[in-house]
Write an enzyme that holds these catalytic residues in place. Sequence first.
Site, PDB file in Angstrom:
ATOM      1  CE1 TYR A 291     -84.821 -18.945 -16.151  1.00  0.00           C
ATOM      2  CE2 TYR A 291     -85.305 -17.119 -17.558  1.00  0.00           C
ATOM      3  CZ  TYR A 291     -85.035 -18.544 -17.687  1.00  0.00           C
ATOM      4  OH  TYR A 291     -84.613 -19.062 -18.712  1.00  0.00           O
ATOM      5  CB  CYS A 292     -82.579 -18.999 -12.387  1.00  0.00           C
ATOM      6  SG  CYS A 292     -81.662 -20.410 -11.579  1.00  0.00           S
TER       7      CYS A 292
END
Length: 558
Positions: A291-292
């Site tokens: 994530y990210c």
Amino acid sequence: MADTPSLPDLQHWTWVLGRAQQIMMEQGQALLHARPDALAVAPGAIDLWAESMTLWQRVLDPEYDAEVRPNADKRFNGAEWREPVFEVIRQSYEMIGEHLLRGVDAVEGVSDKQRAQLRFATRGVLDAMSPTNFPLTNPQVIEKTIETGGANLLKGLEAMLADLARGQLTHTPQGAFAVGRTLATAPGKVVKRTPLYELIHYAPTTESVLATPLVIFPPWINRFYILDLTPEKSFVRWVVAQGVSVFMVSWKSADASMKDVTWDDYVAAQLDAIDTVRALLDMPSVHTIGYCVAGTTLAATLALRAARGQADTVASATFLTAQVDFSAAGDLQHFVDDDQLAMLAQLSPEGFLDGRYMATTFNLLRGRDLIWNYVTQKYLLGQDPVPFDLLHWNGDTTNLPAKWHLRYLTDLYRDNLLVQPGGIRIDGTPIDLTNVTTPSYVQAGREDHIAPAESVWKLTQAFAGPMKFVLAGSGHIAGVVNPPASGRYQYWTNPASAETFADFVAGAVETEGSWWPDWIDWVRAIDADTVTATGARQPGEGALPALGDAPGLYVLAR
């Protein structure tokens, strides 16, 4: 507005505004008298002068037939803003703001990057100078102050002083949420702890589970429980209920002991977590989610595995709002130049950056919503913020290792080295994303202000393996945390091959609701084999004994 103050109470402030307008009108007349060619020389100034004249003519002469400027700004939705004095304030503010932005667009001799920085800075100043942010130019604050005898301003002052003491503007009431009690409550055990991360193994809720387990790498900017919020919003609980063995990495918030931690260490941690789960469950490979920033790092991890001939240890990779090509990385690029990098170094004397600085940076990307809206509501109107789990998480900051942070900003945001074959070395090995053949699922948020969808799309051009791109409704957080039961938002897919993001959008098919079911179907299509959820599939019952209950210790550390 029944209890509004009389016009004399506001005479000074309206006189100031009127005098400013008068000066502009006088200057416009003098310019035209001295320079008949001024319309060609300074069209922006003349336009502003002409619009000011029109506005004041309408104010002074209600019979004047001129088009009323429409209100498309939700800050001015209240009926109080339709009263003559505040209508003038609103329209003057909007008119001047439009002219300032047009002036930025008209500046010559600057690069596109410099112009974008000017626009961003100008918008920030305009948001700060909005009449909604000042008690004497906001009719709703005036009304509330009269109604409460000033109690709203005293309450707001207390809230402001409390936030100043914390060093951070808060978006949710204190005590509304508690990690381990109302958030991050999915049952599980911490089965490994290193100086950089804890590994959480969640308890299965089905008799059988997919043979290939899932390892989730959340961003270390903020806490892992964005994927395990309240039970009804928990991605972890939902995936476990689909019959998946789920492991979560919980990163340690940086302190002085992590002053030498670099990006290589985070890649090494991902490799270690993958191999730990493979060994624990005696499986050749794992599914992964990044994530990210952890997704960006996962791309480097996959490239390193490919370079070392170990690509088959990862069965699939899912990237949530992750970027690898930073050539169009959005407004965060405005915070990356030599001066600001030097300033960051000064802010990290002990080898780590206080997470509150990063929180402020992200808030500035949406300053109107995440800063000035709360200035008005909390500090001026004295209203308590509504409890909101996403915003509680947003304010639960983590510190960042200074060396990692500086390298991330320079190598990726400034120099864009990750997409250059051999541009980055990890543990001495040059990496090349074009050698990654791992099946990948790439999710972007249509309204993402941190990782713009078009920038995330570039990941689909970087790898050589099978790829699925999904565009989700909403932004960086709500676009990801969208459980099917909520019935909110939508997502877009395109079964055809698309060369550009515009091509994808042009041929995309919209599906109402959450993208989560589409993702789990994609995972099962890779490998649908199952095993019974016994033995090492139960947290703490394999070769790794439980060190404690989820959510662990690192997520609670300040």
